[in-house]
Design a protein around this motif. Structure first.
Motif, mmCIF file in Angstrom:
data_model
loop_
_atom_site.group_PDB
_atom_site.id
_atom_site.type_symbol
_atom_site.label_atom_id
_atom_site.label_comp_id
_atom_site.label_asym_id
_atom_site.label_seq_id
_atom_site.Cartn_x
_atom_site.Cartn_y
_atom_site.Cartn_z
ATOM 1 N N PHE A 222 47.235 45.782 30.721
ATOM 2 C CA PHE A 222 48.020 44.994 31.951
ATOM 3 C C PHE A 222 49.680 45.885 32.770
ATOM 4 N N PHE A 223 49.602 45.332 33.878
ATOM 5 C CA PHE A 223 50.684 45.546 34.516
ATOM 6 C C PHE A 223 51.614 44.015 34.214
ATOM 7 N N THR A 224 52.832 44.380 34.414
ATOM 8 C CA THR A 224 53.570 43.012 34.646
ATOM 9 C C THR A 224 54.769 44.068 34.858
ATOM 10 N N ASP A 225 55.909 43.746 36.426
ATOM 11 C CA ASP A 225 57.362 43.766 36.861
ATOM 12 C C ASP A 225 58.350 43.300 35.682
ATOM 13 N N LYS A 226 57.766 42.561 34.654
ATOM 14 C CA LYS A 226 58.984 41.853 33.968
ATOM 15 C C LYS A 226 58.463 42.446 32.484
ATOM 16 N N ARG B 107 60.418 35.826 38.163
ATOM 17 C CA ARG B 107 58.585 35.088 37.581
ATOM 18 C C ARG B 107 57.506 36.563 37.283
ATOM 19 N N ALA B 108 56.983 36.368 36.537
ATOM 20 C CA ALA B 108 56.558 38.230 36.288
ATOM 21 C C ALA B 108 55.164 38.297 37.202
ATOM 22 N N THR B 109 54.566 39.555 37.471
ATOM 23 C CA THR B 109 53.887 39.119 37.950
ATOM 24 C C THR B 109 53.045 40.714 36.603
ATOM 25 N N VAL B 110 51.564 39.572 36.715
ATOM 26 C CA VAL B 110 50.814 40.756 36.218
ATOM 27 C C VAL B 110 49.007 40.732 36.251
ATOM 28 N N SER B 111 49.191 41.830 36.470
ATOM 29 C CA SER B 111 47.835 42.160 36.555
ATOM 30 C C SER B 111 46.728 43.113 36.081
ATOM 31 N N PRO B 112 45.802 43.043 35.582
ATOM 32 C CA PRO B 112 44.833 43.475 34.490
ATOM 33 C C PRO B 112 44.385 44.741 34.137
ATOM 34 N N ALA B 113 44.225 46.043 33.967
ATOM 35 C CA ALA B 113 43.682 47.110 34.348
ATOM 36 C C ALA B 113 42.126 46.926 34.437
ATOM 37 N N THR B 114 41.948 48.169 34.299
ATOM 38 C CA THR B 114 39.923 48.083 35.391
ATOM 39 C C THR B 114 39.419 50.037 34.746
ATOM 40 N N ASN B 115 38.268 49.680 34.376
ATOM 41 C CA ASN B 115 37.618 50.965 34.655
ATOM 42 C C ASN B 115 38.200 51.831 33.528
ATOM 43 N N TYR B 116 38.139 51.091 32.597
ATOM 44 C CA TYR B 116 37.805 51.691 31.297
ATOM 45 C C TYR B 116 37.122 52.454 29.995
ATOM 46 N N GLN B 117 38.388 53.296 29.993
ATOM 47 C CA GLN B 117 37.100 55.204 29.310
ATOM 48 C C GLN B 117 37.070 55.243 27.719
ATOM 49 N N LEU B 118 36.698 54.330 26.951
ATOM 50 C CA LEU B 118 37.070 54.379 25.759
ATOM 51 C C LEU B 118 36.447 55.513 24.809
ATOM 52 N N LEU B 119 37.261 55.941 24.407
ATOM 53 C CA LEU B 119 36.437 57.271 23.054
ATOM 54 C C LEU B 119 37.692 57.599 21.801
ATOM 55 N N PRO B 120 36.753 57.958 21.435
ATOM 56 C CA PRO B 120 37.081 58.329 19.684
ATOM 57 C C PRO B 120 39.342 58.679 19.954
ATOM 58 N N ASN B 121 39.517 59.326 20.229
ATOM 59 C CA ASN B 121 41.118 59.495 19.939
ATOM 60 C C ASN B 121 42.442 59.691 21.587
ATOM 61 N N SER B 122 41.048 58.631 22.619
ATOM 62 C CA SER B 122 41.987 57.984 23.476
ATOM 63 C C SER B 122 41.252 56.789 24.461
ATOM 64 N N THR B 123 42.558 56.137 25.392
ATOM 65 C CA THR B 123 42.179 55.303 26.355
ATOM 66 C C THR B 123 42.140 55.461 27.503
#
Length: 174
Positions: A13-17, A61-77
Protein backbone atom coordinates in the motif's frame (compact mmCIF):
# COMPACT_ATOMS: atom_id res chain seq x y z
CA UNK A 1 -17.44 -22.14 3.87
CA UNK A 2 -15.02 -19.26 3.17
CA UNK A 3 -14.75 -16.25 5.44
CA UNK A 4 -13.28 -12.97 4.24
CA UNK A 5 -11.57 -10.63 6.67
CA UNK A 6 -12.58 -7.15 5.51
CA UNK A 7 -10.15 -5.54 7.94
CA UNK A 8 -7.00 -7.24 6.66
CA UNK A 9 -4.29 -4.91 5.39
CA UNK A 10 -3.40 -5.08 1.71
CA UNK A 11 -0.16 -6.88 0.83
CA UNK A 12 1.27 -3.56 -0.37
CA UNK A 13 0.00 0.00 0.00
CA UNK A 14 0.91 3.67 -0.36
CA UNK A 15 0.55 6.19 2.45
CA UNK A 16 1.45 9.84 2.77
CA UNK A 17 1.98 9.68 6.54
CA UNK A 18 4.69 8.00 8.62
CA UNK A 19 5.05 7.49 12.35
CA UNK A 20 8.30 7.51 14.25
CA UNK A 21 8.43 4.48 16.52
CA UNK A 22 11.39 3.93 18.83
CA UNK A 23 10.66 0.50 20.31
CA UNK A 24 8.74 -2.73 19.82
CA UNK A 25 6.45 -1.73 22.68
CA UNK A 26 5.61 1.61 21.02
CA UNK A 27 4.87 -0.18 17.76
CA UNK A 28 2.59 -2.70 19.47
CA UNK A 29 0.74 0.14 21.19
CA UNK A 30 0.29 1.93 17.82
CA UNK A 31 -0.96 -1.30 16.27
CA UNK A 32 -3.46 -1.90 19.09
CA UNK A 33 -4.85 1.63 18.85
CA UNK A 34 -4.90 1.97 15.05
CA UNK A 35 -4.51 -1.52 13.59
CA UNK A 36 -7.53 -1.40 11.30
CA UNK A 37 -6.01 1.05 8.83
CA UNK A 38 -2.59 0.34 7.32
CA UNK A 39 0.20 2.61 8.48
CA UNK A 40 3.96 2.91 8.14
CA UNK A 41 6.07 3.21 11.26
CA UNK A 42 9.81 3.77 11.05
CA UNK A 43 12.62 4.14 13.52
CA UNK A 44 14.33 7.50 13.78
CA UNK A 45 17.35 6.00 12.02
CA UNK A 46 15.24 4.92 9.03
CA UNK A 47 13.64 8.38 8.84
CA UNK A 48 17.08 9.98 8.77
CA UNK A 49 18.01 7.90 5.68
CA UNK A 50 15.41 9.79 3.61
CA UNK A 51 15.18 13.53 4.43
CA UNK A 52 11.72 13.83 2.83
CA UNK A 53 10.23 11.51 5.45
CA UNK A 54 10.29 14.26 8.11
CA UNK A 55 7.53 16.09 6.19
CA UNK A 56 5.37 12.95 6.22
CA UNK A 57 5.37 12.87 10.02
CA UNK A 58 3.43 16.14 9.99
CA UNK A 59 0.60 14.89 7.72
CA UNK A 60 -2.68 15.24 9.63
CA UNK A 61 -4.85 12.54 8.06
CA UNK A 62 -3.23 9.66 6.19
CA UNK A 63 -4.19 8.79 2.64
CA UNK A 64 -3.83 5.05 2.06
CA UNK A 65 -4.23 3.31 -1.28
CA UNK A 66 -3.72 -0.40 -1.98
CA UNK A 67 -1.46 -1.77 -4.69
CA UNK A 68 -2.80 -3.55 -7.77
CA UNK A 69 -1.57 -5.94 -10.48
CA UNK A 70 0.60 -8.12 -8.28
CA UNK A 71 3.23 -10.33 -9.91
CA UNK A 72 4.54 -12.82 -7.38
CA UNK A 73 7.64 -14.80 -8.37
CA UNK A 74 10.01 -16.98 -6.31
CA UNK A 75 12.55 -14.17 -5.72
CA UNK A 76 10.52 -11.04 -6.40
CA UNK A 77 7.25 -9.24 -5.84
CA UNK A 78 6.09 -6.59 -8.30
CA UNK A 79 2.97 -4.43 -8.27
CA UNK A 80 1.53 -1.10 -9.37
CA UNK A 81 0.73 1.77 -7.03
CA UNK A 82 -0.74 5.25 -7.41
CA UNK A 83 0.95 7.84 -5.19
CA UNK A 84 -1.16 10.94 -4.60
CA UNK A 85 1.87 12.81 -3.21
CA UNK A 86 5.28 12.05 -1.80
CA UNK A 87 4.99 9.10 0.56
CA UNK A 88 5.92 5.59 1.57
CA UNK A 89 5.07 2.26 0.05
CA UNK A 90 4.84 -0.56 2.54
CA UNK A 91 5.11 -4.19 1.46
CA UNK A 92 4.05 -6.62 4.17
CA UNK A 93 6.69 -9.21 3.34
CA UNK A 94 9.59 -9.86 5.69
CA UNK A 95 12.57 -7.55 5.42
CA UNK A 96 16.04 -9.06 5.21
CA UNK A 97 19.44 -8.20 3.82
CA UNK A 98 20.02 -8.43 0.10
CA UNK A 99 16.67 -7.07 -1.10
CA UNK A 100 16.70 -4.46 -3.84
CA UNK A 101 13.85 -2.29 -5.02
CA UNK A 102 13.02 -0.39 -8.18
CA UNK A 103 10.29 2.15 -8.87
CA UNK A 104 9.64 2.57 -12.60
CA UNK A 105 13.06 1.02 -13.24
CA UNK A 106 14.92 3.38 -10.87
CA UNK A 107 16.78 1.85 -7.90
CA UNK A 108 15.37 2.81 -4.48
CA UNK A 109 16.67 2.28 -0.96
CA UNK A 110 14.78 -0.44 0.91
CA UNK A 111 13.74 0.69 4.39
CA UNK A 112 12.48 -1.44 7.28
CA UNK A 113 8.88 -0.48 8.03
CA UNK A 114 6.65 -1.60 10.88
CA UNK A 115 9.62 -3.29 12.58
CA UNK A 116 9.63 -6.27 10.17
CA UNK A 117 8.60 -5.37 6.62
CA UNK A 118 9.97 -3.63 3.53
CA UNK A 119 9.20 -0.20 2.18
CA UNK A 120 10.47 2.52 -0.11
CA UNK A 121 10.13 6.28 -0.16
CA UNK A 122 8.60 7.94 -3.24
CA UNK A 123 9.49 11.62 -3.48
CA UNK A 124 6.72 12.69 -5.88
CA UNK A 125 3.19 11.75 -6.91
CA UNK A 126 2.55 9.49 -9.88
CA UNK A 127 1.83 5.99 -11.10
CA UNK A 128 4.57 3.53 -10.25
CA UNK A 129 5.50 -0.02 -11.09
CA UNK A 130 7.51 -1.34 -8.14
CA UNK A 131 9.62 -4.45 -7.90
CA UNK A 132 11.29 -5.89 -4.80
CA UNK A 133 13.88 -8.55 -5.63
CA UNK A 134 15.94 -10.82 -3.44
CA UNK A 135 19.51 -11.37 -4.59
CA UNK A 136 21.85 -13.24 -2.23
CA UNK A 137 25.15 -11.56 -1.44
CA UNK A 138 27.19 -13.59 -3.93
CA UNK A 139 24.51 -13.80 -6.65
CA UNK A 140 26.60 -12.23 -9.43
CA UNK A 141 29.67 -14.28 -8.57
CA UNK A 142 27.53 -17.43 -8.54
CA UNK A 143 26.09 -16.58 -11.96
CA UNK A 144 29.55 -15.90 -13.40
CA UNK A 145 30.91 -19.18 -12.02
CA UNK A 146 27.88 -21.08 -13.36
CA UNK A 147 28.29 -19.71 -16.88
CA UNK A 148 32.04 -20.31 -16.80
CA UNK A 149 31.44 -23.92 -15.74
CA UNK A 150 28.74 -24.39 -18.40
CA UNK A 151 31.07 -22.93 -21.06
CA UNK A 152 33.90 -25.21 -19.93
CA UNK A 153 31.68 -28.29 -20.12
CA UNK A 154 30.43 -27.35 -23.60
CA UNK A 155 34.02 -26.78 -24.74
CA UNK A 156 35.17 -30.07 -23.19
CA UNK A 157 32.33 -32.05 -24.77
CA UNK A 158 33.03 -30.41 -28.13
CA UNK A 159 36.76 -31.21 -27.97
CA UNK A 160 36.12 -34.81 -26.91
CA UNK A 161 33.51 -35.20 -29.67
CA UNK A 162 35.88 -33.78 -32.29
CA UNK A 163 38.72 -36.07 -31.18
CA UNK A 164 36.48 -39.12 -31.22
CA UNK A 165 35.28 -38.21 -34.72
CA UNK A 166 38.88 -37.83 -35.95
CA UNK A 167 39.87 -41.18 -34.35
CA UNK A 168 37.01 -42.96 -36.12
CA UNK A 169 37.97 -41.34 -39.40
CA UNK A 170 41.59 -42.48 -39.03
CA UNK A 171 40.60 -46.08 -38.30
CA UNK A 172 38.25 -46.37 -41.26
CA UNK A 173 40.20 -47.31 -44.46
CA UNK A 174 39.41 -45.47 -47.68
Amino acid sequence: MVLENLQVWPRAFFTDKVFSISSNEAFIQRLRENGKQPFVALTGEEIEKQPGLHRLEATERATVSPATNYQLLPNSTAFDIHATSAGMVGLTEGQAKDFTAQANGEPKAVLTVNRAFKGIYLDRPGNYHLEFTYRPRYWRLSCILFWMAAGSIITLVSVIGTRAHLERKRKVPD
